[in-house]
Design an enzyme around this catalytic site. Structure first.
Site, PDB file in Angstrom:
ATOM      1  N   SER A 240       0.806  -1.381  -0.029  1.00 60.34           N
ATOM      2  CA  SER A 240       0.140  -0.141  -0.193  1.00 60.34           C
ATOM      3  C   SER A 240       0.911   1.371  -0.146  1.00 60.34           C
ATOM      4  O   SER A 240       1.762   1.123   0.458  1.00 60.34           O
ATOM      5  CB  SER A 240      -0.800   0.007   1.175  1.00 60.34           C
ATOM      6  OG  SER A 240      -0.208   0.325   2.454  1.00 60.34           O
ATOM      7  N   ASP A 241       0.310   2.456  -0.571  1.00 57.15           N
ATOM      8  CA  ASP A 241       1.003   3.701  -0.271  1.00 57.15           C
ATOM      9  C   ASP A 241       0.966   3.939   1.187  1.00 57.15           C
ATOM     10  O   ASP A 241      -0.257   3.250   1.762  1.00 57.15           O
ATOM     11  CB  ASP A 241       0.316   4.824  -1.194  1.00 57.15           C
ATOM     12  CG  ASP A 241       1.263   5.786  -1.569  1.00 57.15           C
ATOM     13  OD1 ASP A 241       2.171   5.971  -0.663  1.00 57.15           O
ATOM     14  OD2 ASP A 241       1.155   6.639  -2.316  1.00 57.15           O
ATOM     15  N   CYS A 242       1.719   4.806   1.691  1.00 54.10           N
ATOM     16  CA  CYS A 242       1.899   4.918   3.157  1.00 54.10           C
ATOM     17  C   CYS A 242       0.393   5.753   3.801  1.00 54.10           C
ATOM     18  O   CYS A 242       0.068   6.789   3.560  1.00 54.10           O
ATOM     19  CB  CYS A 242       2.937   5.745   3.589  1.00 54.10           C
ATOM     20  SG  CYS A 242       4.460   4.771   2.937  1.00 54.10           S
ATOM     21  N   ALA A 244      -2.566   4.313   3.222  1.00 54.33           N
ATOM     22  CA  ALA A 244      -3.472   4.366   2.384  1.00 54.33           C
ATOM     23  C   ALA A 244      -4.743   3.112   2.768  1.00 54.33           C
ATOM     24  O   ALA A 244      -5.861   3.243   2.702  1.00 54.33           O
ATOM     25  CB  ALA A 244      -3.224   3.786   1.069  1.00 54.33           C
TER      26      ALA A 244
END
Length: 710
Positions: A240-242, A244
């Site tokens: 995941s993006d941080c 997200a």
């Protein structure tokens, strides 16, 4: 370790873990499991244009500048250097028992999102607006990073991001729902991901913050399973993006609890959480939101990569590692300088450039002998060299300091002229424009004025990076900050001999002064060697050979809603007006000549035809130039791009030499995408074009020639 053996070893390791231990390894801050001899590992590292955020490293031009080189071989070599330097820095850290953030070998780079809107603050992290160019640069970069540094061992791991349909606005990214048609998804937002994944096999894919058509990407089974895993055959890890996964609950309001958000993500195939939400994963398994089999698959994927990288091997002594680094540094720096030189795009030149002795004896440059005014807030800035997600360069010589070296016979006057965006340089000053009078006097006195204008990564970037009136890192428009508008107006009112050097991550325009300045050089954020490259181009030691990887629009042409993800009217492929400077455009002091263009039809079963072009150098010195290949597909009843880049090759020829250049035409890039998102071979007419620009009317007007046609 080869992937098959690595997967067997990973499965054996995972089989010994408890469920709690497995869940703990799906956090980016993976803790040690001492009873199994597994050390802690932090997965988060960055390398957009060099190893970032961990001290000394080679700082290459920002990604958008690398795209402007139209040189995928160069980008591949840069990827190799980043992988090598990343391995060196990781081994140095491990020798000191340092396993914290930004010290690992899993780089969350490159960013292969498409710049659909030039106001997007993170555009400079990308390779521009074109899926084909992005796919080729991304593929070269990933392959370079992931090459083997010894038999069977991947030197470092790349991760393509942000999957998918992610390109602003930054201020609302955490809860934003991108409404995208299936046609636009396949034709624009997914195309470069598909090709990089199939052609380069990146170790990782990062999901984005936004939702796509109502479903957050971090728990979007259609994206992560149907498209990525099943359709494309991706077999790496998904991160995941941080933050997200938390966004699924906090901002998208897609689940009723955090436990459910963690479970939904893991069940959809997300395997690593940058954040803390997978701390709820054990509970999510117990409550049935995700199966233990799914957890086993995910942790096995993660440990397969750890085994491939041999991340857990001890490093006893860093001295031989540092010796290796010191020996390699001169070659790294030379490659960095080459990249900076090739990234420069000359947008305008009425003959004032290059600034050599002939320029100063020109009757139009009357005045005091060889006096140069260097004015502007970016002339002595180191921030404009860095870009974001950057490492620490050994040295950062500024454009001003390098110009003085390049022109030892000239007299220099230097003034900041204005603050980058504030009204005054000094807070105590009354009114606004406290350095304008100095700038005006210097410009009036000098033979020529080089005006350094633009942005830097402190005001153009990711949400949270912006520090002024800009919109969470995005640009409000394509015009300069007010302080710089006033400086430009002031300087142009006292002299007509103005050269502008722009630093930015994307399109800017000078408003009413587009036609009043004599030359414009787009320098991007050019890395630690950028100051030298700028000086070399301005003085003619180096020919500017870069080309625009995105359209530079007039400001009033960007009249759509920033949140509108419909591609109609956006980028050179679907834009129907004359832009300020088109995609693929750039001027040179000397150009190669093209002739004999033809397309040879394929007889093989894959249907790969070949473009053939004769390239000649009529000049008395070596010349380099990107050759660009475009196709126009006409298909009744289906919207197709105006033109589509389908090939490019940088050609360097010695004086008087000629060469036959061939480019394979991949059927993928001349296919037709229907409304349901399916690709199929074109049945209509296809016209091919070759040149050093695209075959649009504005490029022909600016360059004074037409593309060859087949």
């Amino acid at each position: 370790m080869k992937k098959e053996l690595a997967r067997q070893k990973a499965a054996q390791i995972v089989s010994q873990m408890t469920l709690e231990e497995k869940c703990s390894q799906m956090l980016f801050t993976s803790p040690a499991i001492e009873r199994l001899g597994i050390p802690a590992y932090n997965w988060w590292n960055e390398a957009l244009h060099g190893v970032a955020r961990a001290g000394l490293a080679t700082m290459f031009p920002q990604s958008i500048g690398l795209a402007a080189t139209f040189d995928q071989d160069l980008v591949g070599r840069i990827g190799q250097v980043i992988g090598q330097e990343g391995r060196i820095k990781n081994e140095i850290a491990r020798s000191e028992s340092d396993r914290i953030i930004y010290k690992g070998l899993t780089f969350w780079s490159p960013n292969i999102n498409i710049v659909r809107d030039p106001r997007w603050g993170r555009a400079h992290e990308t390779y521009g607006e074109d899926p084909y160019l992005t796919s080729r640069m991304g593929t070269a970069f990933v392959k370079g990073i992931q090459e083997e540094d010894k038999p069977g061992r991947m030197q470092a791991a790349a991760c393509v991001k942000h999957f998918a349909a992610h390109s602003g606005p930054e201020a609302i990214r955490h809860g934003f729902d991108a409404k995208v048609s299936l046609k636009d998804m396949a034709e624009t937002y997914l195309a470069q991901f598909e090709r990089v994944i199939k052609d380069a096999h990146p170790a990782g894919v990062m999901s984005s913050y936004n939702a796509v058509n109502g479903v957050p990407t971090s728990c979007n089974k259609w994206l992560l399973q149907d498209v990525l895993r099943r359709k494309w055959g991706f077999d790496g890890y998904i991160v995941s993006d941080c933050g997200a996964v938390q966004d699924i609950y906090d901002f998208h309001h897609y689940t009723e609890t955090k436990v459910e958000a963690a479970g939904a993500s893991a069940d959809a195939g997300l395997e690593l959480n940058c954040g803390s939400m997978f701390g709820y994963l054990y509970e999510a398994v117990v409550k049935g939101y995700v199966s233990q089999d799914r957890i086993d698959r995910s942790v096995t994927d993660l440990f397969t990569l750890r085994c491939q990288l041999e991340l857990d091997e001890p490093v006893e002594d860093s001295r031989p590692v540092i010796d290796r680094w010191l020996k390699a540094m001169p070659a790294y720096n030379e490659l960095n300088l080459k990249a900076a030189r090739e990234s420069m795009v000359l947008l305008k030149n009425d003959g004032i450039l290059p600034l050599n002795d002939a320029a100063f004896t020109d009757e139009s440059l009357a005045g005091h002998s060889k006096t140069v005014a260097v004015i502007g807030p970016t002339a002595r800035s180191t921030a404009i060299l860095e870009g974001n997600y950057n490492g620490t360069a050994e040295d950062l010589p500024t454009p001003y300091s390098e110009l003085k070296k390049a022109m030892p016979g000239a007299t220099f006057l230097v003034s900041d002229g204005c603050h980058l965006y504030k009204k005054n340089m000094q807070a105590e000053s009354e009114g606004s424009g406290d350095r304008l009078s100095e700038a005006a006097a210097f410009a009036r006195y000098a033979d020529v004025t080089i005006l350094f204008l633009g942005l830097d990564h402190t005001i153009e970037g990711e949400q949270g990076d912006a520090s002024n009136e800009y919109a969470a890192g995005d640009k409000h428009d394509l015009l300069l900050p007010d302080s710089q508008k006033a400086l430009l107006k002031t300087v142009c009112s006292v002299t007509s001999n103005v050269i502008v050097v722009l630093t930015s991550g994307g399109a800017l325009e000078l408003g009413p002064y587009n036609d009043k300045v004599r030359a414009v050089l787009q320098a991007w954020y050019p890395g630690s060697q950028g100051g030298r490259a700028i000086a070399e181009v301005l003085t003619g030691r180096v020919d500017p050979t870069g080309r625009l990887p995105e359209t530079f629009y007039y400001n009033d042409q960007v009249d759509w809603d920033f949140a509108d993800y419909n591609m109609e009217g956006k980028t050179y492929r679907f834009f129907h007006k004359k832009p300020l400077y088109p995609f693929g455009y750039g001027m040179q002091y000397k150009k190669l000549e093209l002739s004999g263009f033809k397309v040879e039809k394929s007889e093989d079963e894959k249907g790969v035809s070949t473009a053939v072009i004769m390239v000649s150098n009529p000049h008395d010195q070596t010349v380099s130039m990107p050759v660009e290949l475009y196709a126009k597909v006409e298909e009744e009843g289906v919207r197709t791009p105006n033109f589509q880049l389908i090939g490019f090759k940088r050609v360097t020829l010695e004086a008087g030499k000629s060469v036959t250049v061939t480019m394979p035409i991949d059927p993928y890039w001349i296919s037709v995408v229907d409304e349901d998102g399916s690709r199929r071979p074109a049945t209509g007419k296809i016209t091919y074009y070759a040149g050093d620009h695209q075959p649009d009317e504005r490029s022909e007007e600016l360059c004074g020639d037409k593309c060859l046609k087949a």
